[in-house]
Design a protein around this motif. Structure first.
Motif, PDB file in Angstrom:
ATOM      1  N   ILE A 624       0.849  -1.196   0.000  1.00 52.26           N
ATOM      2  CA  ILE A 624       0.000   0.000   0.000  1.00 52.26           C
ATOM      3  C   ILE A 624       0.883   1.243   0.000  1.00 52.26           C
ATOM      4  O   ILE A 624       0.616   2.234  -0.695  1.00 52.26           O
ATOM      5  N   VAL A 625       1.977   1.184   0.761  1.00 50.83           N
ATOM      6  CA  VAL A 625       2.920   2.311   0.774  1.00 50.83           C
ATOM      7  C   VAL A 625       3.532   2.488  -0.605  1.00 50.83           C
ATOM      8  O   VAL A 625       3.657   3.611  -1.114  1.00 50.83           O
ATOM      9  N   GLN A 626       3.915   1.372  -1.227  1.00 51.78           N
ATOM     10  CA  GLN A 626       4.482   1.457  -2.571  1.00 51.78           C
ATOM     11  C   GLN A 626       3.461   2.027  -3.558  1.00 51.78           C
ATOM     12  O   GLN A 626       3.809   2.812  -4.443  1.00 51.78           O
ATOM     13  N   LEU A 627       2.195   1.637  -3.401  1.00 49.52           N
ATOM     14  CA  LEU A 627       1.129   2.185  -4.244  1.00 49.52           C
ATOM     15  C   LEU A 627       1.037   3.698  -4.085  1.00 49.52           C
ATOM     16  O   LEU A 627       0.979   4.446  -5.070  1.00 49.52           O
ATOM     17  N   LEU A 628       1.067   4.170  -2.823  1.00 50.96           N
ATOM     18  CA  LEU A 628       0.986   5.613  -2.583  1.00 50.96           C
ATOM     19  C   LEU A 628       2.216   6.327  -3.136  1.00 50.96           C
ATOM     20  O   LEU A 628       2.107   7.445  -3.667  1.00 50.96           O
ATOM     21  N   ASP A 629       3.380   5.684  -3.044  1.00 50.93           N
ATOM     22  CA  ASP A 629       4.593   6.303  -3.581  1.00 50.93           C
ATOM     23  C   ASP A 629       4.439   6.585  -5.073  1.00 50.93           C
ATOM     24  O   ASP A 629       4.761   7.685  -5.551  1.00 50.93           O
ATOM     25  N   LYS A 630       3.972   5.594  -5.805  1.00 53.68           N
ATOM     26  CA  LYS A 630       3.845   5.761  -7.243  1.00 53.68           C
ATOM     27  C   LYS A 630       2.813   6.826  -7.596  1.00 53.68           C
ATOM     28  O   LYS A 630       3.016   7.652  -8.495  1.00 53.68           O
ATOM     29  N   VAL A 631       1.691   6.813  -6.909  1.00 54.93           N
ATOM     30  CA  VAL A 631       0.607   7.758  -7.224  1.00 54.93           C
ATOM     31  C   VAL A 631       1.011   9.176  -6.853  1.00 54.93           C
ATOM     32  O   VAL A 631       0.823  10.130  -7.630  1.00 54.93           O
ATOM     33  N   ILE A 632       1.624   9.355  -5.647  1.00 53.62           N
ATOM     34  CA  ILE A 632       2.020  10.695  -5.202  1.00 53.62           C
ATOM     35  C   ILE A 632       3.148  11.228  -6.079  1.00 53.62           C
ATOM     36  O   ILE A 632       3.167  12.412  -6.447  1.00 53.62           O
ATOM     37  N   ASN A 633       4.075  10.368  -6.435  1.00 54.22           N
ATOM     38  CA  ASN A 633       5.180  10.805  -7.292  1.00 54.22           C
ATOM     39  C   ASN A 633       4.649  11.308  -8.631  1.00 54.22           C
ATOM     40  O   ASN A 633       5.110  12.321  -9.162  1.00 54.22           O
ATOM     41  N   ASN A 634       3.663  10.610  -9.166  1.00 55.62           N
ATOM     42  CA  ASN A 634       3.066  11.041 -10.438  1.00 55.62           C
ATOM     43  C   ASN A 634       2.338  12.366 -10.269  1.00 55.62           C
ATOM     44  O   ASN A 634       2.423  13.255 -11.124  1.00 55.62           O
ATOM     45  N   ALA A 635       1.607  12.540  -9.149  1.00 52.21           N
ATOM     46  CA  ALA A 635       0.864  13.778  -8.921  1.00 52.21           C
ATOM     47  C   ALA A 635       1.808  14.959  -8.724  1.00 52.21           C
ATOM     48  O   ALA A 635       1.536  16.075  -9.186  1.00 52.21           O
ATOM     49  N   VAL A 636       2.924  14.738  -8.023  1.00 54.57           N
ATOM     50  CA  VAL A 636       3.874  15.824  -7.769  1.00 54.57           C
ATOM     51  C   VAL A 636       4.468  16.317  -9.086  1.00 54.57           C
ATOM     52  O   VAL A 636       4.628  17.522  -9.316  1.00 54.57           O
ATOM     53  N   GLU A 637       4.792  15.391  -9.956  1.00 54.40           N
ATOM     54  CA  GLU A 637       5.446  15.767 -11.200  1.00 54.40           C
ATOM     55  C   GLU A 637       4.539  16.604 -12.095  1.00 54.40           C
ATOM     56  O   GLU A 637       5.022  17.441 -12.865  1.00 54.40           O
ATOM     57  N   PHE A 638       3.225  16.415 -12.017  1.00 52.26           N
ATOM     58  CA  PHE A 638       2.319  17.117 -12.925  1.00 52.26           C
ATOM     59  C   PHE A 638       1.514  18.210 -12.223  1.00 52.26           C
ATOM     60  O   PHE A 638       0.590  18.754 -12.819  1.00 52.26           O
ATOM     61  N   SER A 639       1.828  18.500 -10.994  1.00 55.16           N
ATOM     62  CA  SER A 639       1.094  19.544 -10.274  1.00 55.16           C
ATOM     63  C   SER A 639       1.638  20.919 -10.647  1.00 55.16           C
ATOM     64  O   SER A 639       2.854  21.136 -10.694  1.00 55.16           O
ATOM     65  N   GLN A 640       0.733  21.864 -10.883  1.00 49.83           N
ATOM     66  CA  GLN A 640       1.131  23.227 -11.235  1.00 49.83           C
ATOM     67  C   GLN A 640       1.102  24.168 -10.030  1.00 49.83           C
ATOM     68  O   GLN A 640       1.905  25.091  -9.945  1.00 49.83           O
ATOM     69  N   ASP A 641       0.128  23.970  -9.141  1.00 57.78           N
ATOM     70  CA  ASP A 641       0.020  24.880  -7.978  1.00 57.78           C
ATOM     71  C   ASP A 641       0.686  24.304  -6.733  1.00 57.78           C
ATOM     72  O   ASP A 641       0.527  24.831  -5.633  1.00 57.78           O
ATOM     73  N   LYS A 642       1.370  23.139  -6.896  1.00 58.40           N
ATOM     74  CA  LYS A 642       2.124  22.514  -5.810  1.00 58.40           C
ATOM     75  C   LYS A 642       1.239  22.144  -4.619  1.00 58.40           C
ATOM     76  O   LYS A 642       1.657  22.189  -3.471  1.00 58.40           O
ATOM     77  N   ILE A 643      -0.013  21.795  -4.930  1.00 57.69           N
ATOM     78  CA  ILE A 643      -0.947  21.349  -3.883  1.00 57.69           C
ATOM     79  C   ILE A 643      -1.474  19.979  -4.286  1.00 57.69           C
ATOM     80  O   ILE A 643      -2.013  19.810  -5.389  1.00 57.69           O
ATOM     81  N   ILE A 644      -1.321  19.022  -3.417  1.00 53.59           N
ATOM     82  CA  ILE A 644      -1.838  17.665  -3.632  1.00 53.59           C
ATOM     83  C   ILE A 644      -2.912  17.413  -2.577  1.00 53.59           C
ATOM     84  O   ILE A 644      -2.648  17.523  -1.374  1.00 53.59           O
ATOM     85  N   THR A 645      -4.127  17.075  -3.073  1.00 54.72           N
ATOM     86  CA  THR A 645      -5.253  16.853  -2.161  1.00 54.72           C
ATOM     87  C   THR A 645      -5.598  15.375  -2.149  1.00 54.72           C
ATOM     88  O   THR A 645      -5.778  14.753  -3.210  1.00 54.72           O
ATOM     89  N   LEU A 646      -5.713  14.801  -0.946  1.00 55.31           N
ATOM     90  CA  LEU A 646      -6.108  13.406  -0.780  1.00 55.31           C
ATOM     91  C   LEU A 646      -7.396  13.352   0.034  1.00 55.31           C
ATOM     92  O   LEU A 646      -7.562  14.099   1.008  1.00 55.31           O
ATOM     93  N   ALA A 647      -8.320  12.475  -0.393  1.00 55.77           N
ATOM     94  CA  ALA A 647      -9.590  12.284   0.320  1.00 55.77           C
ATOM     95  C   ALA A 647      -9.760  10.798   0.578  1.00 55.77           C
ATOM     96  O   ALA A 647      -9.718   9.984  -0.352  1.00 55.77           O
ATOM     97  N   LEU A 648      -9.921  10.431   1.854  1.00 55.62           N
ATOM     98  CA  LEU A 648     -10.071   9.034   2.254  1.00 55.62           C
ATOM     99  C   LEU A 648     -11.470   8.844   2.828  1.00 55.62           C
ATOM    100  O   LEU A 648     -11.835   9.492   3.822  1.00 55.62           O
ATOM    101  N   ASN A 649     -12.266   7.957   2.200  1.00 51.12           N
ATOM    102  CA  ASN A 649     -13.644   7.709   2.630  1.00 51.12           C
ATOM    103  C   ASN A 649     -13.923   6.217   2.581  1.00 51.12           C
ATOM    104  O   ASN A 649     -13.192   5.434   1.952  1.00 51.12           O
TER     105      ASN A 649
END
Length: 736
Positions: A624-649
């Protein structure tokens, strides 16, 4: 075929069962051909009925040929007939009650002849007298009914010996010997008539005529006289006249009648249905036809049968019994369900039609005129109410080579129409049963084929996932038909694709293994070369270090990193196959990872939105940690406003994790293939992190999908707007 394409095609899908049902609908052509065949048969039956009817008319006319005695007494040889003078006695169906009322005279108003001043014999003034007269025959009597309108009725005086100085009726007819018989009906009061024989004008005492019986009834308009005369006393000529007297004791001032009763030569003829001809005609009544015999003046001499009963088809008693067998379920079902359905197309022959084209005493028609001209003829006609079709045939009767009459035979087509309807009912019932059985068989057959094809389709879909990977096996059919051959072909193709897919999946690890040795040799050689280069520079300070060695070392390092990344996915799949799942708190893992990401990517802002205090989850926390690493790394690279939002439900038994970044939108064509291996949206130097120099092979999201599938979950990417960006959705079941 993708699910999106299948969804669009579902609305216009025309399945195998529908096609077979459409093909089976062509079975409706069979009843149409049967219907046309029955119609053609009806035409031939009508033609046969016409020939039979002409034959019946010919047979009856043959029985009447050259039998002059049957026509001599019927005044059939007159050159012409004068209405009102030459009388016709209608055939009565029941005896007449002599009461002076016309209620028991059928169709009195239509059959009665009207006499007024146009038929006056003499008059001293404008006559105030008129009357209607009707003549009928029943059994052995000739009946006469007179309805007289007189403004003043004068009876014979009680003590008067004269029978002519009052209102009276003069009746004359010839006997069987052609001798004139004269009678006067002169009453003293209303009631039974007083009939007297007139011998000559010098006779003083009136002689009663008891064989002439009847009733004199006074009416508000005048009076009625109803009487009867024995047919045995009647010849072939007759006349009657009413004499009007306004003052008792005076002579009549006017007289109106059919002819002058005192002159034998002025008498008119009387025609009544001939008993002899009727006996011959009645012998033909078993032909189930309506038969008429007319003289050359179209007057009816005899008739038999009823047109309503003349259906043209003989029906036996057994058929009548079988048609009334209403004690079985099939009969009730047929009467209540099938016949109402059939008679939306068919028409029932009418049983209560109206036909008034013929007068009961006088028949007209082109076929009759033709027969009286010596030419037999048949014709089709409609009844008066246009409900029934009637076939008429007329054949001439010859006496001394001259046409003296004609035989008319009529039948309706009700019998043929009934036979046609019965044939069509049986045809429709049989064809309906065949069509229902055929359609049911087609449905079963189509359902069986559809089930086999659907099973083959399901096996093919379950064997290959959305990314084209072979994840299952197909079971070959043992059937020897085309679908079985198709199943075996699919199974062979899937097995071969599985082997090839397995070869491609292991190619990266093989390449990595095979390339590492030559890369190590090159890397060692470059290191030695670099060491020698440094020694040379040290010994000779004027020499400069060559940049090519450094570039070669950078390339080797990059190539080594590529091989490492290529083998990472393969190693991960192998590791997942042997990984054991445990229960842990997913929220704690996510929160801890976010804290670590905040330290690693200090320039980024990470926001976690959740209302959960704890989230028990069954899986592998390391992956699960490895999954988050890949997803967050991808989001960081393509973020323009340098804000990453996560919602857990959590929704029921599913955990939903949304990772959103604002920036570049995904192309629509990559929504499905974004998580495939070797797929990347990064263009050369397109990453926002300008310091990034590592190669990108598009394996990050592919590894994320592998981990999601290991946890029986899903991962997808969608665009969001205002501001633009991408949201990754990860759905994981809490327990499997």
């Amino acid at each position: 075929m993708s699910s999106n394409v299948r969804t669009k095609a579902f609305h216009i899908r025309f399945g195998l069962r529908a096609k077979l049902l459409l093909l089976s609908s062509f079975l409706f052509v069979i009843p149409w051909f049967g219907y046309q065949y029955v119609w053609e048969m009806e035409k031939y039956l009508r033609f046969g009925q016409e020939q039979t009817l002409v034959g019946t008319a010919r047979a009856l006319a043959t029985a009447l040929h050259e039998r002059k005695n049957l026509f001599n007494n019927q005044a059939s040889f007159l050159p012409n007939v004068e209405q009102g003078k030459d009388l016709y006695g209608y055939q009565l169906t029941e005896a007449i009650q002599l009461d002076g009322l016309h209620q028991d005279w059928p169709n009195f108003s239509q059959r009665a002849h009207f006499y007024d001043r146009h038929q006056q014999l003499f008059s001293d003034k404008v006559p105030s007298l008129n009357f209607k007269a009707s003549v009928g025959k029943y059994d052995k009597y000739l009946y006469l009914f007179f309805q007289v309108v007189d403004n003043k009725l004068v009876f014979r005086g009680k003590n008067s010996r004269s029978i002519t100085q009052n209102d009276h009726l003069a009746l004359s007819f010839t006997d069987q010997n052609n001798q004139l018989n004269r009678f006067i009906i002169s009453n003293k009061q209303s009631g039974w008539i007083s009939a007297f024989t007139v011998i000559d004008s010098t006779e003083t005492m009136p002689i009663p005529a008891p064989h002439i019986q009847g009733h004199w009834r006074v009416t508000p308009q005048g009076y009625n006289i109803e009487l009867r005369v024995p047919l045995e006393a009647l010849g072939e000529k007759i006349a009657f006249a009413f004499y009007d007297v306004d003052v008792s004791g005076d002579n009549p001032n006017s007289a109106i009648g059919s002819a002058d009763p005192s002159q034998q030569e002025s008498l008119g003829t009387i025609v009544v249905p001939s008993p002899e001809i009727e006996r011959i005609v009645n012998g033909m009544r078993y032909t189930n036809s309506s038969i008429w015999v007319v003289d050359q003046h179209h007057r009816v001499l005899a008739s038999a049968g009823s047109l309503k009963q003349a259906g043209g088809v003989w029906q036996s008693k057994n058929e009548l019994k079988s048609s009334n067998a209403s004690n079985n379920l099939w009969y009730q079902f047929k009467q209540q369900v099938l016949l109402p359905l059939y008679y939306q197309v068919l028409t029932k022959p009418p049983t209560d039609f109206i036909d008034k084209i013929y007068d009961a005493r006088h028949l007209n028609g082109a076929h009759i005129v033709s027969a009286l001209s010596g030419n037999a003829k048949s014709q089709w006609r409609l009844t008066t109410d246009k409900q029934a079709l009637v076939l008429s045939a007329a054949y001439p009767i010859y006496i001394d080579n001259n046409v003296q009459g004609a035989v008319i035979v009529e039948e309706t087509t009700n019998g043929i129409r009934t036979l046609r309807n019965r044939a069509l009912e049986k045809l429709f019932s049989v064809i309906l049963a065949i069509m229902i059985l055929g359609a049911f068989t087609f449905i079963i057959f189509a359902t069986r084929i559809s089930a086999r094809i659907r099973d083959l389709s399901n096996q093919a879909e379950h064997a290959i996932d959305k990314q084209g990977r072979i994840i299952g096996k197909m079971v070959a059919s043992t059937s020897n038909d085309e679908i079985g051959d198709l199943s075996r072909s699919f199974t062979t193709a899937v097995n071969r694709l599985s082997e090839y897919n397995h070869y491609l999946e292991n190619m990266s690890s093989r390449l990595s293994h095979e390339l590492r040795t030559p890369i190590a040799v090159v890397k060692t050689s470059l290191e030695n070369l670099a060491l020698l280069e440094k020694q040379r520079i040290t010994s000779n300070k004027d020499c400069q270090e060559s940049p090519y060695i450094e570039r070669a070392q950078t390339g080797i390092n990059t190539l080594n990193l590529i091989l490492t990344n290529m083998s990472e996915a393969t190693r991960l799949e192998q590791m997942l196959a042997s990984t054991e799942k445990i229960e842990f708190d997913l929220k704690t893992v996510v929160s801890g990872c976010i804290a670590g990401y905040q330290q690693v990517f200090s320039e980024m802002t990470f926001i976690l939105k959740t209302e959960l205090n704890a989230l028990p989850f069954y899986g592998s926390p390391e992956h699960i940690v490895q999954l988050l690493d890949k997803v967050i790394n991808n989001a960081v690279e393509f973020s323009q406003d340098k804000i990453i939002t996560l919602a857990l439900n959590q929704h029921n038994q599913e955990v939903e994790l949304l990772v959103s970044n604002n920036g570049r939108l995904l192309p629509e064509q990559l929504n499905e293939s974004l998580f495939d291996s070797m797929v990347s949206l990064r263009a050369p130097q397109a990453s926002l992190n300008k310091q990034q120099t590592q190669p990108h092979l598009g394996l990050g999201l592919y590894i994320a999908r592998l981990i999601c599938h290991f946890h029986h979950g899903t991962i997808s990417a969608t665009n969001h707007y205002s501001p633009d960006g991408v949201t990754l959705r990860i759905g994981l079941p809490t327990k499997v």
